[in-house]
Scaffold this motif. Sequence first.
Motif, PDB file in Angstrom:
ATOM      1  N   ASN A   1      39.183  39.992  38.352  1.00  0.00           N
ATOM      2  CA  ASN A   1      40.352  40.338  39.163  1.00  0.00           C
ATOM      3  C   ASN A   1      41.109  39.060  39.523  1.00  0.00           C
ATOM      4  O   ASN A   1      40.609  37.940  39.332  1.00  0.00           O
ATOM      5  CB  ASN A   1      39.936  41.105  40.426  1.00  0.00           C
ATOM      6  N   LEU A   2      42.306  39.227  40.055  1.00  0.00           N
ATOM      7  CA  LEU A   2      43.152  38.065  40.343  1.00  0.00           C
ATOM      8  C   LEU A   2      42.647  37.266  41.537  1.00  0.00           C
ATOM      9  O   LEU A   2      43.011  36.098  41.687  1.00  0.00           O
ATOM     10  CB  LEU A   2      44.591  38.516  40.574  1.00  0.00           C
ATOM     11  N   ASP A   3      41.811  37.863  42.374  1.00  0.00           N
ATOM     12  CA  ASP A   3      41.232  37.088  43.481  1.00  0.00           C
ATOM     13  C   ASP A   3      40.353  35.959  42.935  1.00  0.00           C
ATOM     14  O   ASP A   3      40.336  34.851  43.489  1.00  0.00           O
ATOM     15  CB  ASP A   3      40.392  37.998  44.393  1.00  0.00           C
ATOM     16  N   GLU A   4      39.635  36.238  41.834  1.00  0.00           N
ATOM     17  CA  GLU A   4      38.833  35.191  41.207  1.00  0.00           C
ATOM     18  C   GLU A   4      39.725  34.072  40.661  1.00  0.00           C
ATOM     19  O   GLU A   4      39.394  32.892  40.774  1.00  0.00           O
ATOM     20  CB  GLU A   4      38.010  35.779  40.065  1.00  0.00           C
ATOM     21  N   VAL A   5      40.858  34.458  40.091  1.00  0.00           N
ATOM     22  CA  VAL A   5      41.811  33.478  39.562  1.00  0.00           C
ATOM     23  C   VAL A   5      42.337  32.595  40.682  1.00  0.00           C
ATOM     24  O   VAL A   5      42.363  31.361  40.571  1.00  0.00           O
ATOM     25  CB  VAL A   5      42.974  34.194  38.844  1.00  0.00           C
ATOM     26  N   LYS A   6      42.751  33.220  41.758  1.00  0.00           N
ATOM     27  CA  LYS A   6      43.321  32.468  42.884  1.00  0.00           C
ATOM     28  C   LYS A   6      42.282  31.528  43.483  1.00  0.00           C
ATOM     29  O   LYS A   6      42.606  30.400  43.881  1.00  0.00           O
ATOM     30  CB  LYS A   6      43.850  33.434  43.938  1.00  0.00           C
ATOM     31  N   SER A   7      41.046  31.986  43.547  1.00  0.00           N
ATOM     32  CA  SER A   7      39.967  31.141  44.076  1.00  0.00           C
ATOM     33  C   SER A   7      39.750  29.926  43.183  1.00  0.00           C
ATOM     34  O   SER A   7      39.574  28.802  43.677  1.00  0.00           O
ATOM     35  CB  SER A   7      38.684  31.959  44.186  1.00  0.00           C
ATOM     36  N   PHE A   8      39.776  30.138  41.867  1.00  0.00           N
ATOM     37  CA  PHE A   8      39.602  29.021  40.926  1.00  0.00           C
ATOM     38  C   PHE A   8      40.724  27.998  41.102  1.00  0.00           C
ATOM     39  O   PHE A   8      40.478  26.784  41.129  1.00  0.00           O
ATOM     40  CB  PHE A   8      39.584  29.540  39.493  1.00  0.00           C
ATOM     41  N   ILE A   9      41.944  28.480  41.232  1.00  0.00           N
ATOM     42  CA  ILE A   9      43.088  27.574  41.402  1.00  0.00           C
ATOM     43  C   ILE A   9      42.958  26.785  42.697  1.00  0.00           C
ATOM     44  O   ILE A   9      43.174  25.569  42.718  1.00  0.00           O
ATOM     45  CB  ILE A   9      44.406  28.373  41.367  1.00  0.00           C
ATOM     46  N   ASN A  10      42.582  27.456  43.767  1.00  0.00           N
ATOM     47  CA  ASN A  10      42.419  26.758  45.059  1.00  0.00           C
ATOM     48  C   ASN A  10      41.318  25.713  44.995  1.00  0.00           C
ATOM     49  O   ASN A  10      41.476  24.599  45.521  1.00  0.00           O
ATOM     50  CB  ASN A  10      42.105  27.774  46.161  1.00  0.00           C
TER      51      ASN A  10
END
Length: 344
Positions: free
Chosen positions: A289-298
């Motif tokens: 999901n995109l929450d995993e993506v956002k966490s990786f970016i952060n």
Amino acid sequence: MINQDKIYGLTKVGDFLNNYLTQSPDSYDAKQEELRAILKRSEVENPWFDEVNMRFALESWASLLNTSALETWLSKYNFESKDKKVGLILAGNIPMVGWHDVMSVILSGNIPIIKLSSKDRWLIPFLLKLWNDNTEGGISYELVEKLENFDAVIATGSNNTARYLEYYFKDHNSIIRKNRTSIAVVSENDSDEDLRKLANDIFVYYGLGCRNVTRLLIPEDYKLDRLFENFVNHQSVINHNKYANNYDYNRAVFLLNKDLFWDNNFVMLKEDEKLFSPLAVVNFSRYKNLDEVKSFINDNEADIQAVVTNLELGADTVKLGEAQQPSLDTYADNVDTMAFLAGL
């Protein structure tokens, strides 16, 4: 106060580059022949700087050096007459990578003291002379082998080099840049055309720039074949001797270590959490999901130069295919160089 003479001179540089890139070599004038010779000399000294990639860099800058773009960019800042000497230690990983810093210092009313990279010695001096010749009153700059007598410094190096630079310039106003790379977030909605644009973000400059994508985030059940099918237009990279050597070396290492990887004979995909990948390798991971993506970016924000995606992530991103086309107000390491210079 913006110096209109400098802007006018810089737009003439843009006009010259546009003419050079669109004219037939048979009709080149003496100045254009000089640039043609410089491109050949640059490639001889640094084989990574082949004509295709140098022309790409020139095209990118030619599109930006116009009155509208320059005035819009500069209007955001308040410049006073400063004449501060700003030392520049330029990188040489891709053609003209230091030009933005050089241009920024001059347009901010300061004087660049330029230490060129040994890998990129000819293009920037040529463009500086051209700018000077087309500017009433000329422009001020110095080309040096060693930085001395400067008021501030902007330097680019590896993470290891940056530690020494930070210590060496600890008593000066400075911007010290470190290693960065770029990532791409792929979605199921991306078309084949989108993926071909992504291939440009990966392969232009042979993957040597900080805006080159070295790490992919792909959906959980995404088929890797789709990527390989749309990367094929760049298969000629393997004909470059230095790139091929890196490809062969990294492939041998993976085989010896019995690592799992996918290969299409000119680039390898490896499922790996690392942000940085070796040359001729693109790391990837799968997201649910995109929450995993956002966490990786952060988590990796300090090492990411650009996030390339067609998705809305609620963060600064660029579209697939646009990583190598930054605007004038796109700054390395996301540090506003012009604000730094205006505040000296």
